[in-house]
Design an enzyme around this catalytic site. Structure first.
Site, short mmCIF file in Angstrom:
data_model
loop_
_atom_site.label_atom_id
_atom_site.label_comp_id
_atom_site.label_asym_id
_atom_site.label_seq_id
_atom_site.Cartn_x
_atom_site.Cartn_y
_atom_site.Cartn_z
N HIS A 189 1.47 4.35 -2.94
CA HIS A 189 1.63 5.95 -2.89
C HIS A 189 2.91 6.40 -3.88
O HIS A 189 2.89 7.53 -4.41
CB HIS A 189 1.91 6.32 -1.58
CG HIS A 189 0.35 6.36 -0.74
ND1 HIS A 189 -0.53 6.75 -1.22
CD2 HIS A 189 0.21 5.84 0.52
CE1 HIS A 189 -1.69 6.60 -0.41
NE2 HIS A 189 -1.12 5.92 0.76
N HIS A 219 3.13 8.94 -6.71
CA HIS A 219 3.93 10.02 -6.80
C HIS A 219 4.54 10.00 -8.25
O HIS A 219 4.75 11.02 -8.85
CB HIS A 219 5.02 9.82 -5.96
CG HIS A 219 5.75 11.17 -5.68
ND1 HIS A 219 7.14 11.13 -4.98
CD2 HIS A 219 5.50 12.53 -6.13
CE1 HIS A 219 7.51 12.28 -4.92
NE2 HIS A 219 6.73 13.17 -5.66
N HIS A 237 0.84 -1.10 0.10
CA HIS A 237 -0.09 0.07 0.04
C HIS A 237 0.73 1.20 0.10
O HIS A 237 0.60 2.34 -0.70
CB HIS A 237 -0.99 -0.01 1.14
CG HIS A 237 -1.82 1.30 1.17
ND1 HIS A 237 -2.83 1.35 0.62
CD2 HIS A 237 -1.63 2.53 2.07
CE1 HIS A 237 -3.30 2.72 1.14
NE2 HIS A 237 -2.53 3.11 1.83
N GLU A 238 1.93 1.30 1.02
CA GLU A 238 2.87 2.32 0.89
C GLU A 238 3.67 2.54 -0.36
O GLU A 238 3.77 3.71 -0.92
CB GLU A 238 3.72 2.08 2.12
CG GLU A 238 3.01 2.25 3.57
CD GLU A 238 2.28 3.55 3.79
OE1 GLU A 238 2.30 4.61 3.25
OE2 GLU A 238 1.08 3.23 4.45
#
Length: 226
Positions: free
Chosen positions: A100, A104, A96-97
Site C-alpha cells: 500500500h 501511495h 502487503h501493508e
C-alpha cells in the site's frame, strides 16, 4: 421464503466463513518460521528501503491482525506478533501493508480514488439506513430511494477496495521473491495467507451488493403497489 433463507444464510455465514478462514490460515503459517529469519518489522523496512521509501516508518500496533498502512502519517503499523516474529504469515502481511505504501508513492489510481471516496462513503453509509428505515416503515418511496442511492456509494467504495487489496498482495509477492525474503515452498504459503485475507474484502463486497439488490427489490415492489 426460500430465497430469503438463502439470502440471510449468505449475508450471515459468508463474512463469518471469511473471518474463520483468515484466522485459521494465519494461525497455521504464523507458526512457520521463514528461512530468511526476518521479523515482520525487518521485512517491511527492507522492502520500504528497496523502493526508496525511507521516510515511511514501521511501528508496532496493538490488537490481533491490526496491521495497516496510514497514508496520512506514512506509517506501516504491524500487530505485535507480526512485528516481532519471523514467520511466513508475518512476512506476507508486512509486505502487503508495504504494498500500500508503494501504491501511495506511485499514486496508484484505485488507491487515489479510494482515498477520495472515504469521507463520502463514511457519511453516506451512516445516513443511508436512516432514510431506508423511514422509507420502508413510513412507505415513503422517495426516502427509500435516497437511502438506496447513499448505500450504493458504499458499494462503489467496496468495489474500488478490491483492486487496491489484490494489487497490494501482488506487489507483496513480487517484492518478497525478488528480495529473497521468502523462497521455494514459502511462496505458496504466503499466497495462501494473502488469499485468505483478500477473501474478507470479497465477502464484504458480496454482502453489500446483496443488501443493495434486496432494497432495490423492495423499492420496485412499493412502486408497483402505489
Amino acid at each position: 421464503m426460500g430465497s430469503y433463507i438463502v439470502y440471510f444464510a449468505i449475508i450471515l455465514f459468508l463474512p463469518l466463513y471469511a473471518q474463520m478462514k483468515v484466522k485459521s490460515t494465519y494461525n497455521k503459517y504464523s507458526k512457520v518460521r521463514s528461512t530468511s529469519g526476518m521479523s515482520g518489522a525487518q521485512v517491511a523496512r527492507t522492502i520500504l528501503d528497496a523502493n526508496g521509501l525511507h521516510d515511511v516508518k514501521v511501528i508496532e500496533s496493538r490488537g490481533f491482525l491490526s496491521d495497516h498502512y496510514n497514508p496520512m502519517t506514512k506509517v506501516v503499523a504491524l500487530s505485535s506478533h507480526n512485528y516481532n516474529e519471523a514467520s511466513v504469515a508475518g512476512a506476507a502481511i508486512a509486505a502487503h501493508e508495504v504494498g500500500h505504501a508503494i501504491q501511495h508513492k506511485e499514486a496508484y489510481s484505485f488507491l487515489t480514488l479510494r482515498h477520495k471516496l472515504v469521507p463520502i462513503a463514511n457519511i453516506s453509509s451512516n445516513a443511508s439506513w436512516i432514510f431506508v428505515m423511514i422509507g420502508i416503515f413510513a412507505s415513503i418511496t422517495n426516502m427509500l430511494l435516497l437511502g438506496i442511492v447513499l448505500l450504493a456509494v458504499g458499494v462503489v467504495f467496496q468495489f474500488v477496495t478490491l483492486p487496491v487489496e489484490f494489487n497490494a498482495s501482488s506487489r507483496a509477492m513480487d517484492q518478497m521473491v525478488s528480495l529473497g525474503i521468502i523462497r521455494n515452498e514459502e511462496e505458496r504459503h504466503a499466497k495462501k495467507v494473502l488469499s485468505a485475507a483478500a477473501l474478507t474484502y470479497v465477502a464484504a463486497t458480496a454482502v453489500a451488493v446483496l443488501e443493495l439488490l434486496r432494497l432495490i427489490l423492495i423499492f420496485t415492489g412499493m412502486n408497483r403497489n402505489d
